[in-house]
Design a protein around this motif. Structure first.
Motif, mmCIF file in Angstrom:
data_model
loop_
_atom_site.group_PDB
_atom_site.id
_atom_site.type_symbol
_atom_site.label_atom_id
_atom_site.label_comp_id
_atom_site.label_asym_id
_atom_site.label_seq_id
_atom_site.Cartn_x
_atom_site.Cartn_y
_atom_site.Cartn_z
ATOM 1 N N ILE A 63 43.671 -48.500 26.495
ATOM 2 C CA ILE A 63 42.117 -49.452 26.019
ATOM 3 C C ILE A 63 41.686 -49.474 27.297
ATOM 4 N N ILE B 237 46.341 -54.162 18.362
ATOM 5 C CA ILE B 237 47.097 -52.770 18.809
ATOM 6 C C ILE B 237 48.952 -53.156 18.436
ATOM 7 N N VAL C 226 49.430 -46.799 24.587
ATOM 8 C CA VAL C 226 47.771 -46.713 24.257
ATOM 9 C C VAL C 226 47.615 -47.359 25.552
ATOM 10 N N VAL D 214 40.288 -46.765 22.637
ATOM 11 C CA VAL D 214 41.271 -46.890 22.780
ATOM 12 C C VAL D 214 42.412 -45.031 22.268
ATOM 13 N N THR E 144 45.526 -51.305 30.330
ATOM 14 C CA THR E 144 43.563 -51.458 30.019
ATOM 15 C C THR E 144 42.894 -51.473 30.476
#
Ligand code: 5GP
Ligand code: MN
Length: 322
Positions: free
Chosen positions: A257, A315, A255, A274, A222
């Motif tokens: 973000i 997610i 992933v 994303v 993130t």
């Protein structure tokens, strides 16, 4: 392909554009196609709405790309490159939609087939590979500038010939481009060799942010706007970070973000981009499409309007189905 070439030959004033937050394929395809059309004695405008990533600024004709353009000018044709849908161009997309003829050149499996003429080849390693084919079909000589741009597109979209889209055609074309003057060492030095100190510090924050789902199959990185501010970096510096999350053992889907800066009208923590990458066993383009985005089997993305707590909840739910 012939219809596209015939139309380009008839056109006079051509607008070429590619997707927001451009990658090497977007920038390389845009420059190569722009220079090719210009070689046909057409007036061209090369457009991208974002600041171009520093790593691609070595490309010889990079300064031809403009960040601002008046789409209401007398363009007779728009050539849209590496975009799964017209909205990927960014804020000019509705003005571009009104241009007389739109040509859609792309390789995304989620391409919506927009426009009047399409050249979509999902088996192409990069949009730059399709641009190469068009230039060859037009019988134009490939200058060193064009060759370096196409090479950079194929190199970056195949992850330096490591991803599953790496094909014999990709190698054949790149080998030929080398014969036209491309220096692979020089390109690699620019694209992968140089990181600003801020970028290294941002990478540190990104790696530190990694969280793993309970079943160990999903990794999440993130990045908040404040991290970019702290390190003096920009969204383009994030390019490639997701691979660190993907490399972790047993991870099937990685992933990233990223908080999108609010701008004047949007509060912070209200909109995120994303990015999704898979190990090749999960179709992340389907996951992205279910959120209104798109991409390829192993690399896809979408935007989401929500706060971080909700985004993460959605997610981590994905881990149950992978
Ligand atoms: P990235 O992770 O770099 O944002 O994108 C990975 C792939 O997914 C790229 O091929 C990109 O073009 C595609 N992609 C990313 N975001 C979107 C989106 O919002 N819509 C669509 N259609 N494709 C996207
Ligand atoms: Mn591409």
């Amino acid at each position: 392909m012939n219809q596209i070439i015939n139309h380009l030959l008839k056109s006079k004033n051509i607008f070429l554009a590619t997707h927001v937050h451009p990658d090497g394929d977007a920038v390389g395809s845009l420059i190569a196609m722009g220079l090719a059309v210009e070689a046909l004695n057409k007036k061209v405008t090369l457009y991208n709405e974002n600041v171009l990533p520093a790593v691609y600024r070595f490309l010889p004709s990079i300064n031809r790309i403009v960040q601002h353009a008046n789409a209401e000018n007398d363009y007779d044709t728009a050539v849209i490159l590496d975009c799964g849908n017209l909205g990927r161009i960014g804020r000019l997309h509705s003005a571009i939609a009104r241009m007389p003829v739109i040509i859609n050149i792309d390789h995304h499996v989620t391409n919506t087939g927009f426009g009047d003429l399409q050249f979509i080849d999902t088996s192409a390693s990069a949009t730059a590979e399709i641009v190469y084919r068009l230039i060859r079909k037009m019988g134009l000589p490939i200058s060193k500038d064009m060759a370096t741009s196409i090479y950079t597109g194929i190199l970056t979209d195949t992850g330096s010939f490591r991803f599953s889209n790496t094909s014999r055609a990709a190698f054949d074309i790149c080998s030929e481009l080398m014969g036209l003057g491309v220096d692979p060492y020089d390109v690699a030095q620019h694209v992968y060799g140089t990181y600003s100190l801020g970028r290294i510090k941002l990478l540190n924050l990104a790696i530190d942010s990694i969280e793993i789902s309970e079943n160990g199959k999903l990794s999440v990185m993130t990045l908040y706007q404040r991290m970019l501010d702290e390190t003096g970096t920009h969204s383009e510096d994030i390019d490639g970070f997701i691979h660190y999350a993907k490399r972790i053992e047993d991870i099937k889907v990685a992933v990233l973000i990223r908080e999108l800066s609010g701008g004047k009208n949007r509060p912070p923590d209200s909109r995120y981009h994303v990015s999704l990458r898979s190990d090749g066993t999960i179709d992340v383009s389907e996951i992205a499409a279910s959120f209104g985005g798109g991409g390829h089997f192993s690399a896809a993305g979408f935007n989401i309007d929500s706060g971080i707590a909700d985004v993460k909840k959605q997610i981590f739910k994905l881990a149950r189905v992978i």
